[in-house]
Design an enzyme around this catalytic site. Structure first.
Site, PDB file in Angstrom:
ATOM      1  N   ARG A  91      45.863   4.699  22.792  1.00  0.00           N
ATOM      2  CA  ARG A  91      45.867   5.490  23.996  1.00  0.00           C
ATOM      3  C   ARG A  91      44.938   4.991  25.219  1.00  0.00           C
ATOM      4  O   ARG A  91      44.889   5.725  26.184  1.00  0.00           O
ATOM      5  CB  ARG A  91      45.726   7.015  23.824  1.00  0.00           C
ATOM      6  CG  ARG A  91      46.859   7.756  23.341  1.00  0.00           C
ATOM      7  CD  ARG A  91      47.306   7.518  21.915  1.00  0.00           C
ATOM      8  NE  ARG A  91      48.523   8.302  21.790  1.00  0.00           N
ATOM      9  CZ  ARG A  91      49.076   8.199  20.593  1.00  0.00           C
ATOM     10  NH1 ARG A  91      48.586   7.529  19.515  1.00  0.00           N
ATOM     11  NH2 ARG A  91      50.322   8.707  20.317  1.00  0.00           N
ATOM     12  N   LYS A 102      35.917  -4.474  14.658  1.00  0.00           N
ATOM     13  CA  LYS A 102      34.668  -3.770  15.262  1.00  0.00           C
ATOM     14  C   LYS A 102      33.332  -4.536  14.476  1.00  0.00           C
ATOM     15  O   LYS A 102      32.305  -4.802  15.406  1.00  0.00           O
ATOM     16  CB  LYS A 102      34.793  -2.312  14.675  1.00  0.00           C
ATOM     17  CG  LYS A 102      35.569  -1.592  15.525  1.00  0.00           C
ATOM     18  CD  LYS A 102      35.335  -0.135  15.181  1.00  0.00           C
ATOM     19  CE  LYS A 102      36.206   1.043  16.158  1.00  0.00           C
ATOM     20  NZ  LYS A 102      35.933   2.192  16.234  1.00  0.00           N
ATOM     21  N   ASP A 138      31.491   5.781  19.410  1.00  0.00           N
ATOM     22  CA  ASP A 138      32.151   6.705  18.868  1.00  0.00           C
ATOM     23  C   ASP A 138      31.203   7.996  18.517  1.00  0.00           C
ATOM     24  O   ASP A 138      31.821   8.997  18.708  1.00  0.00           O
ATOM     25  CB  ASP A 138      32.605   6.195  17.324  1.00  0.00           C
ATOM     26  CG  ASP A 138      33.806   5.234  17.617  1.00  0.00           C
ATOM     27  OD1 ASP A 138      34.492   5.256  18.483  1.00  0.00           O
ATOM     28  OD2 ASP A 138      33.875   4.272  16.642  1.00  0.00           O
ATOM     29  N   GLY A 176      34.366   4.197   7.661  1.00  0.00           N
ATOM     30  CA  GLY A 176      33.613   3.590   8.918  1.00  0.00           C
ATOM     31  C   GLY A 176      33.484   4.762   9.907  1.00  0.00           C
ATOM     32  O   GLY A 176      32.314   4.693  10.573  1.00  0.00           O
ATOM     33  N   ASN A 203      32.702  12.622  -0.827  1.00  0.00           N
ATOM     34  CA  ASN A 203      33.840  11.384  -0.912  1.00  0.00           C
ATOM     35  C   ASN A 203      34.533  11.546  -2.359  1.00  0.00           C
ATOM     36  O   ASN A 203      33.651  11.922  -3.561  1.00  0.00           O
ATOM     37  CB  ASN A 203      33.186  10.194  -0.913  1.00  0.00           C
ATOM     38  CG  ASN A 203      34.288   8.997  -0.368  1.00  0.00           C
ATOM     39  OD1 ASN A 203      35.118   9.169   0.602  1.00  0.00           O
ATOM     40  ND2 ASN A 203      34.368   7.870  -1.227  1.00  0.00           N
ATOM     41  N   ARG A 204      35.534  11.163  -2.423  1.00  0.00           N
ATOM     42  CA  ARG A 204      36.368  11.137  -3.655  1.00  0.00           C
ATOM     43  C   ARG A 204      35.753  10.126  -4.703  1.00  0.00           C
ATOM     44  O   ARG A 204      35.266  10.564  -5.828  1.00  0.00           O
ATOM     45  CB  ARG A 204      37.827  10.662  -3.573  1.00  0.00           C
ATOM     46  CG  ARG A 204      38.815  11.012  -4.631  1.00  0.00           C
ATOM     47  CD  ARG A 204      40.139  10.633  -4.138  1.00  0.00           C
ATOM     48  NE  ARG A 204      40.556  11.262  -2.949  1.00  0.00           N
ATOM     49  CZ  ARG A 204      41.107  12.575  -3.237  1.00  0.00           C
ATOM     50  NH1 ARG A 204      41.045  13.253  -3.980  1.00  0.00           N
ATOM     51  NH2 ARG A 204      41.705  13.117  -1.978  1.00  0.00           N
ATOM     52  N   ALA A 245      30.187   6.919  -5.547  1.00  0.00           N
ATOM     53  CA  ALA A 245      29.474   5.883  -5.242  1.00  0.00           C
ATOM     54  C   ALA A 245      29.447   5.351  -4.141  1.00  0.00           C
ATOM     55  O   ALA A 245      28.657   4.626  -3.431  1.00  0.00           O
ATOM     56  CB  ALA A 245      29.773   4.770  -6.291  1.00  0.00           C
ATOM     57  N   TYR A 304      43.325  13.096  15.404  1.00  0.00           N
ATOM     58  CA  TYR A 304      44.142  13.805  16.520  1.00  0.00           C
ATOM     59  C   TYR A 304      45.666  13.512  16.520  1.00  0.00           C
ATOM     60  O   TYR A 304      46.034  13.994  17.682  1.00  0.00           O
ATOM     61  CB  TYR A 304      43.604  13.262  17.809  1.00  0.00           C
ATOM     62  CG  TYR A 304      43.612  11.706  18.317  1.00  0.00           C
ATOM     63  CD1 TYR A 304      44.844  11.202  18.748  1.00  0.00           C
ATOM     64  CD2 TYR A 304      42.597  10.916  18.011  1.00  0.00           C
ATOM     65  CE1 TYR A 304      44.996   9.973  19.146  1.00  0.00           C
ATOM     66  CE2 TYR A 304      42.674   9.520  18.065  1.00  0.00           C
ATOM     67  CZ  TYR A 304      44.163   9.099  18.763  1.00  0.00           C
ATOM     68  OH  TYR A 304      44.220   7.720  19.157  1.00  0.00           O
ATOM     69  N   GLY A 345      40.427  16.391  17.224  1.00  0.00           N
ATOM     70  CA  GLY A 345      39.761  15.263  17.273  1.00  0.00           C
ATOM     71  C   GLY A 345      40.213  14.416  18.744  1.00  0.00           C
ATOM     72  O   GLY A 345      39.411  13.227  18.934  1.00  0.00           O
TER      73      GLY A 345
END
Length: 279
Positions: free
Chosen positions: A15, A65, A101, A130, A151-152, A155, A217, A238
């Site tokens: 966008r 990136k 960001d 990220g 986090n799932r 580690a 979003y 978002g």
């Protein structure tokens, strides 16, 4: 004419041309902003000789990136700290990189939930990809005292936490029900919410004063946000992050600091709905 672009692979979904095109028209800028697909095979060479591309700057999206950051002569701000860049510009022919960001994330919250940071002692982030690294960096820079990363794969969360010594605690996703009750800010940085996926959250355990946001979003109201709203929590979608992260680049390239307002948001929301109806 000043020319800038968004680069990535693929890039047709972005966008950014809509956002920057809106501002170019609003501020009467003699400039152009377009989408420039960059394949993985050409990424190193494209960013490596960016000064000969004909563009004075660019946004960078996945998967380039890190490559773009490595190609820059100078990485500043969050790009230097994180090793990933989403905004590029030329200074005396040399490529400079930054990551906006986190700036966009903070600005979105500042606009939608003023004074949130003054009330936030603990931020809880679900997802260690990220995007979460940029958000953690922004929260640390803002001075949030405690960040908890779930986090799932624990580690993976620990690996991200180690980038911020003494600032972040890592947990597995199974700790969500216990950690939720102490969080003032709850952030979904996973892909749950895309294509109707749902992340089960025991929202009844959350603080009544908690603010909940989702980095996704599309759709604007994810299952994560709907669940939080169902128990009366304040939610922030978002889209604001996407709009605000674009501001620094536009100012660098075109010399005008643009404003994120309801008119711009309405334009992008209309585009989201149109694409959704065509899919």
């Amino acid at each position: 004419m000043r020319r800038a672009c968004v680069t990535g692979w693929p890039v047709s979904h972005s966008r950014s041309p809509l956002i920057h095109g809106f501002w170019i028209k609003r501020y009467n800028v003699e400039g152009d902003y377009s989408a420039r697909p960059v394949s993985p095979q050409e990424a190193v060479s494209f960013y490596g000789v960016f000064s000969s591309s004909g563009y004075l700057g660019a946004n960078v999206t996945v998967p380039h990136k890190e490559v773009a950051c490595a190609a820059a002569s100078t990485c500043c701000g969050a790009a230097e700290r994180l090793g990933v860049a989403n905004t590029l510009w030329l200074e005396d022919g040399r490529l400079v990189a930054d990551n906006t960001d986190g700036i966009g994330f903070l600005a979105s919250l500042d606009q939608a939930a003023p004074n949130w940071s003054e009330k936030t002692e603990c931020a809880l982030i679900v997802g260690a990809g990220g995007a979460s690294r940029a958000v953690i960096d922004a929260l640390v820079q803002r001075g949030v005292g405690r960040v908890e990363l779930l986090n799932r794969t624990e580690a993976r969360a620990q690996e991200v936490a180690e980038r911020f010594p003494g600032k972040v605690r890592a947990f597995g996703l199974d700790a969500l029900s216990t950690r939720l009750s102490s969080a003032d800010l709850v952030i979904n940085a996973t892909s749950a919410g895309l294509a109707g996926a749902e992340l089960p959250v025991p929202w009844e355990r959350a603080k009544d004063s908690a603010i909940v946001t989702d980095l996704t979003y599309v759709p604007l109201q994810t299952p994560f946000l709907r669940g939080a709203a169902s128990v009366g929590l304040t939610t922030v979608d978002g889209l604001g992050m996407l709009l605000h992260q674009a501001v620094p680049g536009f100012e660098r390239w075109f010399g005008v600091r643009p404003v994120v307002d309801a008119e711009l948001r309405d334009v992008v929301v209309a585009d989201l709905r149109e694409r959704d109806s065509c899919s």
